[in-house]
Design a protein around this motif. Structure first.
Motif, PDB file in Angstrom:
ATOM      1  N   THR A 155      -4.363   1.796  -2.576  1.00 32.74           N
ATOM      2  CA  THR A 155      -5.312   2.076  -1.193  1.00 32.74           C
ATOM      3  C   THR A 155      -5.714   0.674  -0.756  1.00 32.74           C
ATOM      4  O   THR A 155      -6.075   0.433   0.609  1.00 32.74           O
ATOM      5  CB  THR A 155      -6.409   3.149  -1.222  1.00 32.74           C
ATOM      6  OG1 THR A 155      -7.323   2.683  -2.069  1.00 32.74           O
ATOM      7  CG2 THR A 155      -5.701   4.240  -1.451  1.00 32.74           C
ATOM      8  N   THR A 156      -5.820  -0.368  -1.499  1.00 36.56           N
ATOM      9  CA  THR A 156      -6.315  -1.516  -1.049  1.00 36.56           C
ATOM     10  C   THR A 156      -5.236  -2.664  -1.628  1.00 36.56           C
ATOM     11  O   THR A 156      -4.647  -2.705  -2.604  1.00 36.56           O
ATOM     12  CB  THR A 156      -7.397  -1.930  -1.788  1.00 36.56           C
ATOM     13  OG1 THR A 156      -7.494  -1.991  -3.300  1.00 36.56           O
ATOM     14  CG2 THR A 156      -8.605  -0.922  -1.356  1.00 36.56           C
ATOM     15  N   LYS A 157      -5.217  -3.908  -0.618  1.00 35.31           N
ATOM     16  CA  LYS A 157      -4.513  -4.817  -1.432  1.00 35.31           C
ATOM     17  C   LYS A 157      -4.881  -5.795  -2.298  1.00 35.31           C
ATOM     18  O   LYS A 157      -6.100  -5.765  -2.595  1.00 35.31           O
ATOM     19  CB  LYS A 157      -4.188  -5.803   0.060  1.00 35.31           C
ATOM     20  CG  LYS A 157      -3.438  -5.124   1.220  1.00 35.31           C
ATOM     21  CD  LYS A 157      -3.526  -6.108   2.416  1.00 35.31           C
ATOM     22  CE  LYS A 157      -2.700  -5.416   3.475  1.00 35.31           C
ATOM     23  NZ  LYS A 157      -2.515  -6.491   4.566  1.00 35.31           N
ATOM     24  N   SER A 158      -4.036  -6.359  -3.226  1.00 38.10           N
ATOM     25  CA  SER A 158      -4.348  -7.087  -4.231  1.00 38.10           C
ATOM     26  C   SER A 158      -4.006  -8.639  -3.947  1.00 38.10           C
ATOM     27  O   SER A 158      -2.978  -8.935  -3.217  1.00 38.10           O
ATOM     28  CB  SER A 158      -3.413  -6.882  -5.518  1.00 38.10           C
ATOM     29  OG  SER A 158      -3.720  -5.585  -5.840  1.00 38.10           O
ATOM     30  N   LEU A 206       0.900  -1.207  -0.082  1.00 37.40           N
ATOM     31  CA  LEU A 206       0.195  -0.054  -0.165  1.00 37.40           C
ATOM     32  C   LEU A 206       0.957   1.164   0.085  1.00 37.40           C
ATOM     33  O   LEU A 206       1.818   1.365   0.860  1.00 37.40           O
ATOM     34  CB  LEU A 206      -1.122   0.098   1.288  1.00 37.40           C
ATOM     35  CG  LEU A 206      -2.030  -1.278   1.400  1.00 37.40           C
ATOM     36  CD1 LEU A 206      -2.559  -0.945   2.951  1.00 37.40           C
ATOM     37  CD2 LEU A 206      -2.992  -1.044   0.321  1.00 37.40           C
TER      38      LEU A 206
END
Length: 92
Positions: free
Chosen positions: A61-64, A52
């Motif tokens: 802003t978000t995890k993959s 991030l």
């Protein structure tokens, strides 16, 4: 060691060996540099997916999911092989 790491290392070594045989050490080094991102995505998918922060001015802003990062790494790694096969079959 899992199968993703073993197979990606074999594919990468074939690419580097082919570049060395078909060119020289400089060509092999260029292939090593080009393979660093897809191999890193395959080997460290969970870690890379968990990043991030800011990359190239864009905010993540978000995890993959690591599975998707690994899949993308495999796509990039196998793309030259797929293109080469298509070109070979097209000119046969």
């Amino acid at each position: 060691m899992d199968w993703n790491r073993i197979l990606s290392a074999i594919v990468a070594l074939v690419y580097v060996g082919g570049a060395y045989v078909g060119g020289d050490a400089g060509a092999a080094l260029e292939v090593v540099v080009g393979l660093s991102l897809p191999v890193a995505c395959i080997w460290f998918g969970d870690e890379m997916g968990g990043y991030l922060g800011i990359i190239r001015g864009r905010v993540i802003t978000t995890k993959s999911p690591g599975m998707f990062v690994r899949f993308g790494g495999w796509l990039i790694l196998l793309l030259p092989l797929v293109i080469g096969t298509i070109m070979f079959l097209k000119h046969k």
